[in-house]
Design a protein around this motif. Structure first.
Motif, mmCIF file in Angstrom:
data_model
loop_
_atom_site.group_PDB
_atom_site.id
_atom_site.type_symbol
_atom_site.label_atom_id
_atom_site.label_comp_id
_atom_site.label_asym_id
_atom_site.label_seq_id
_atom_site.Cartn_x
_atom_site.Cartn_y
_atom_site.Cartn_z
ATOM 1 N N ILE A 34 0.853 -1.189 0.000
ATOM 2 C CA ILE A 34 0.000 0.000 0.000
ATOM 3 C C ILE A 34 0.886 1.235 0.000
ATOM 4 C CG2 ILE A 34 -1.997 -1.073 1.154
ATOM 5 C CD1 ILE A 34 -1.055 0.168 3.800
ATOM 6 N N LEU A 97 -3.705 1.180 -3.113
ATOM 7 C CA LEU A 97 -3.078 -0.149 -3.199
ATOM 8 C C LEU A 97 -1.928 -0.127 -4.200
ATOM 9 C CD1 LEU A 97 -6.264 -2.468 -3.206
ATOM 10 C CD2 LEU A 97 -5.084 -1.387 -1.280
ATOM 11 N N MET B 1 -4.775 -8.414 -3.964
ATOM 12 C CA MET B 1 -6.043 -7.771 -3.560
ATOM 13 C C MET B 1 -7.232 -8.603 -4.013
ATOM 14 S SD MET B 1 -6.748 -4.654 -6.241
ATOM 15 C CE MET B 1 -7.304 -4.972 -7.918
ATOM 16 N N LYS B 127 -7.625 -5.024 0.440
ATOM 17 C CA LYS B 127 -6.337 -5.657 0.752
ATOM 18 C C LYS B 127 -6.111 -5.640 2.259
ATOM 19 C CE LYS B 127 -2.742 -5.277 -2.006
ATOM 20 N NZ LYS B 127 -1.469 -4.965 -2.716
#
Lengths: 133, 133, 133
Positions: A34, A97, B1, B127
């Motif tokens: 992230i 993300l 993810m 995620k």
């Protein structure tokens, strides 16, 4: 963390910082994780919105100015109360993300630095956290 | 993810996605960490609010429509400028703590996908990042 | 996670929680990472703004009350619809970078718990995620 230096030219403006943040992410060589983008200023914020038609940016700025007028009998004497309030509406940070070493954004999304008290020299902080699942 | 597919039925609506996100978190089998929920669309956003009385949802939608009217002489020609602005007010992402393998939410909290330009097929990305303290 | 207990004294107020969150971060002894602050209530939110002149805080509160009046024909019968809406405008969580074992904030930034339906006993959850690059 990485610091991205910005220079704004108007009192209120949205600066597309997608390329700068993407570069900071690529440099990190983290495949899966992230990315946190943080604005260390109290009269500016961050948002994500359309980066195709520039009219969207103008509509956002006009709407912010209607919601929070530049002058409205504020108590704070520095003439930038509206800028402080605007920055809290959009918020000081974004979390995006990271997939396959890149920022994972939707087709039309760009990252914006929302200047509300320019012109000024500004910075934005970026940190990438690796996903050790 | 993980991608959660959503289908919205109205122009403006709040969809409770708590169950879908909770399932994605449970599947990950991460005991302690954080969960990032990201909306890859520019005319929708995410928020957390009460999931008990449906009147709260309706009050939020009405308030958003008063703040950012559907029509207000916008420059963007696609008829969804209000949707872009609404999405920036609530923001594109949420970060929620993961404790004991589950989303840690307050008693009355639910996660909402805030559609502002439906009906459309949408998705939300999730995620989970493990806490390796 | 760490829970910080708060007690609010007014219906609408901004409480500076920078010192409490900073203590939670220092206790963790994580040198490099991110700190997530989460509000588990649906009638309160979190923001970052100036912590020098208290007039800024008052201007933010006044502006929120103008945007989302306490009474406006809401459907929700508990008399706190405005509080729910206000909490979604600022959002339920903050993510701040941790550098050299400390919260990395801009010169004028403080963290605020935004009470919109007090006085109440509240809590805020804090978790620090280490950067294992």
């Amino acid at each position: 963390m990485e610091s991205i230096k910005l220079s704004t030219s108007k009192r209120i403006d949205l600066l597309d910082i997608t390329a700068e943040v993407s570069r900071a992410v690529t440099k990190n060589k983290i495949h899966d994780g992230i990315c946190i983008i943080f604005c260390p200023h109290t009269t500016a914020g961050l948002t994500i919105n359309e980066n195709a038609d520039p009219a969207v940016k103008q509509d956002i700025i006009n709407a912010l100015n209607k919601l929070i007028p530049v002058s409205a009998g504020y108590a704070h004497a520095e003439g930038n109360s509206d800028s402080h309030i605007k920055s809290s509406l959009f918020g000081p940070s974004l979390t995006v993300l990271v997939e396959n070493g890149k920022l994972a954004l939707g087709t039309w999304q760009g990252l914006y630095f929302c200047e509300s008290d320019g012109p000024r020299n500004r910075e934005v902080w970026v940190k990438v956290i690796k996903n050790h699942a």
